[in-house]
Scaffold this active site. Sequence first.
Site, PDB file in Angstrom:
ATOM      1  N   LYS A 269       0.658  -1.417   0.008  1.00 38.91           N
ATOM      2  CA  LYS A 269      -0.049  -0.005   0.120  1.00 38.91           C
ATOM      3  C   LYS A 269       0.945   1.158  -0.111  1.00 38.91           C
ATOM      4  O   LYS A 269       1.677   1.543   0.949  1.00 38.91           O
ATOM      5  CB  LYS A 269      -0.988   0.003   1.264  1.00 38.91           C
ATOM      6  N   ASP A 274      -2.383  10.279   3.502  1.00 39.06           N
ATOM      7  CA  ASP A 274      -3.836  10.063   3.676  1.00 39.06           C
ATOM      8  C   ASP A 274      -4.637  10.826   4.783  1.00 39.06           C
ATOM      9  O   ASP A 274      -4.508  10.897   5.988  1.00 39.06           O
ATOM     10  CB  ASP A 274      -3.985   8.560   4.488  1.00 39.06           C
ATOM     11  N   LYS A 281      -9.808  13.043   8.272  1.00 39.35           N
ATOM     12  CA  LYS A 281      -9.226  12.662   9.844  1.00 39.35           C
ATOM     13  C   LYS A 281      -9.129  13.890  10.534  1.00 39.35           C
ATOM     14  O   LYS A 281      -9.009  15.049  10.159  1.00 39.35           O
ATOM     15  CB  LYS A 281      -7.846  12.040   9.639  1.00 39.35           C
ATOM     16  N   ASP A 292       1.878   6.729   5.292  1.00 38.35           N
ATOM     17  CA  ASP A 292       0.831   5.649   4.705  1.00 38.35           C
ATOM     18  C   ASP A 292       1.374   4.746   3.455  1.00 38.35           C
ATOM     19  O   ASP A 292       0.603   4.185   2.773  1.00 38.35           O
ATOM     20  CB  ASP A 292      -0.437   6.161   4.733  1.00 38.35           C
ATOM     21  N   ASP A 351     -12.111   7.152   4.247  1.00 33.61           N
ATOM     22  CA  ASP A 351     -10.910   7.030   4.939  1.00 33.61           C
ATOM     23  C   ASP A 351     -10.407   5.565   4.869  1.00 33.61           C
ATOM     24  O   ASP A 351      -9.340   5.042   5.353  1.00 33.61           O
ATOM     25  CB  ASP A 351     -11.075   7.540   6.463  1.00 33.61           C
ATOM     26  N   GLU A 353      -9.339   3.911   2.539  1.00 38.14           N
ATOM     27  CA  GLU A 353      -8.909   3.931   1.161  1.00 38.14           C
ATOM     28  C   GLU A 353      -7.992   2.929   0.535  1.00 38.14           C
ATOM     29  O   GLU A 353      -7.819   2.444  -0.571  1.00 38.14           O
ATOM     30  CB  GLU A 353      -8.481   5.411   0.735  1.00 38.14           C
ATOM     31  N   ARG A 355      -7.706  -0.313   1.236  1.00 38.48           N
ATOM     32  CA  ARG A 355      -8.550  -1.559   0.947  1.00 38.48           C
ATOM     33  C   ARG A 355      -8.842  -1.507  -0.679  1.00 38.48           C
ATOM     34  O   ARG A 355      -8.921  -2.448  -1.395  1.00 38.48           O
ATOM     35  CB  ARG A 355      -9.291  -2.080   1.769  1.00 38.48           C
TER      36      ARG A 355
HETATM   37  N1  BES Z   1      -4.072   4.607   6.945  1.00 39.19           N
HETATM   38  C1  BES Z   1      -4.849   4.465   7.553  1.00 39.19           C
HETATM   39  C2  BES Z   1      -4.774   3.547   9.056  1.00 39.19           C
HETATM   40  C3  BES Z   1      -3.674   4.038   9.776  1.00 39.19           C
HETATM   41  C4  BES Z   1      -3.943   4.707  11.326  1.00 39.19           C
HETATM   42  C5  BES Z   1      -2.373   3.625   9.776  1.00 39.19           C
HETATM   43  C6  BES Z   1      -3.156   5.024  12.077  1.00 39.19           C
HETATM   44  C7  BES Z   1      -1.313   4.131  10.507  1.00 39.19           C
HETATM   45  C8  BES Z   1      -1.533   4.626  11.827  1.00 39.19           C
HETATM   46  C9  BES Z   1      -6.192   4.058   6.937  1.00 39.19           C
HETATM   47  O1  BES Z   1      -6.283   4.302   5.821  1.00 39.19           O
HETATM   48  C10 BES Z   1      -7.519   4.397   7.810  1.00 39.19           C
HETATM   49  O2  BES Z   1      -7.597   5.532   7.674  1.00 39.19           O
HETATM   50  N2  BES Z   1      -8.127   3.350   8.438  1.00 39.19           N
HETATM   51  C11 BES Z   1      -9.348   3.511   8.860  1.00 39.19           C
HETATM   52  C12 BES Z   1     -10.506   2.452   8.509  1.00 39.19           C
HETATM   53  C13 BES Z   1     -11.911   2.681   9.037  1.00 39.19           C
HETATM   54  C14 BES Z   1     -12.373   4.053   8.316  1.00 39.19           C
HETATM   55  C15 BES Z   1     -12.612   1.670   8.765  1.00 39.19           C
HETATM   56  C16 BES Z   1      -9.153   3.402  10.587  1.00 39.19           C
HETATM   57  O3  BES Z   1      -8.334   2.852  10.749  1.00 39.19           O
HETATM   58  O4  BES Z   1      -9.756   4.357  11.138  1.00 39.19           O
HETATM   59 ZN    ZN Z   2      -4.602   4.850   4.622  1.00 39.59          ZN
HETATM   60 MN    MN Z   3      -7.486   6.108   5.665  1.00 37.86          MN
END
Ligand code: BES
Ligand code: ZN
Ligand code: MN
Length: 505
Positions: A269, A274, A281, A292, A351, A353, A355
Amino acid sequence: MKIRVKKGPLAAERSDAVVAGVFEGAKKLSEAAAALDRATGGLISAMLTSGDFTGKLHKTAALYPEKKLRLKRIVLVGLGREKDFTRDRLRGAASAAACAVRDLAVTSMLLPLDFAGIQLSAYDTARALVEGVMLGLYQFKEYKTKNNGTGGKPLTLCTLLAGKAAGLAGAKKGAAQAEAVSRAVCLARDLVNRPSNTATPEHLARAAKSIAAQHGIGCTVLGSRQAQKLGMGAFCSVARGSNEPARFIVLDYKPRIKKPAPAIVLIGKAITFDSGGISIKPAQGMEEMKTDMAGGAAVLGVLQAAAALKLAAHVVGIIPATENMPSGHALKPGDIIQAMSGKTIEIISTDAEGRLILADSLTYAQRYKPAAIIDLATLTGACIIALGHAASGLMSTDEKLIKKIQAAAEATGEKVWPLPLYEEYAEQLKSDVADLKNTGGRPAGAITAGCFLKEFAGAVPWAHIDIAGTAWAAKPLPYRPKGASGVGVRLLMELLEQWVEATGA
Ligand code: BES
Ligand code: ZN
Ligand code: MN
């Protein structure tokens, strides 16, 4: 840093600093430490008797022998209790010693191979020592306009000294292997540490092209338009919100052997920033989202190391690279998109994204008819809640692949912990209007992300490694300074090497 391996008696060597390990509460010194003790008229024993240095893990002390020895300093490093000793502790000790030598502002160090006096092969010892030194000394100073690090001269030469001729060949091999892999880890760390205004998708594409040119391996870079033509609706829908052109990067390393086995595809990825997109966020901590793309950076590193070491396996690296930004063009919650596989996805959160870009990468990977697909991604905050920063989350439908990855984790110290992909969890991804939703709510968030990916992995043995908690260190760890860890490079390289060994590929 130049790494050199040679053989010879310790006392005849010349160096700014020689390193010797000492176990806490040990009755006997290691061979190297004992030799140094004899050559200095008991300097080390005197230090230990004084109680000023006890061998506590990672503690160091410098001693200054008389002029007749050409080793100007002896740096002792604590190894902790002998019964708790591991290969990972050896890396950490080598790192602590190297950092202590660097802080003395000298340019060369000498590491006797029996530095800890324990039973590890010359190959494994050399590998652990070189990894510890190179990874521990890593610093990211590209944006410092003054050299405000240690101030002094840089440490540029590290010599490993094999006592017995028998160990020399193994040590040379181990050191060369560790050097190539550590370089790749440092490349991944650099890419992750760089801010998103430098480390753009195009920056990653250029890094891939430079690896390809250097090692003569295949490299294909698709832009948004070409990706759209291939039907990558999920990847392109994330890229749409950003002004930074997206890049779908493919590196293809084929060994020069007659009949290479089917490829192993690695997917990383690479969201270069992000923001969350329209599901934006919170501002607090958002700067960390420049990391990310750590999965993509690690995959670039693995391809570099595999090519440099002429690994006997066909390895393909896929790095879907784009920003995730809010704008008038951006994907919106409620939108329904169609992935390259044909499946439709209802967007609940923009968010989620990672996946989406991985879904199309998994579909693209099918064209290689691979033996296995492994994806590496900073995918969910939920994985950090589940496992913290000590281990990556491992999800797979293939027991054998899980075992292989666990074996590689054991050897490298890059810990992974399995999470189950029970079908009950997939229920959370059911959509009223599309084939599936892109989020499954808060419960088991790391697992539902894994379940989402599974829908696109096809019949190929596949594993997903969530590195959200392990890609970045807020506090320094042994041989991992604060910041990007480069996690995944050593793990996947070890996996590939063990794979080659097992299949004779
Ligand atoms: N890049 C983030 C996950 C992440 C969070 C990586 C903190 C490193 C540190 C990912 O894209 C994300 O935002 N995931 C969301 C998913 C949710 C919206 C289902 C999350 O983990 O909150
Ligand atoms: Zn992300
Ligand atoms: Mn995200």
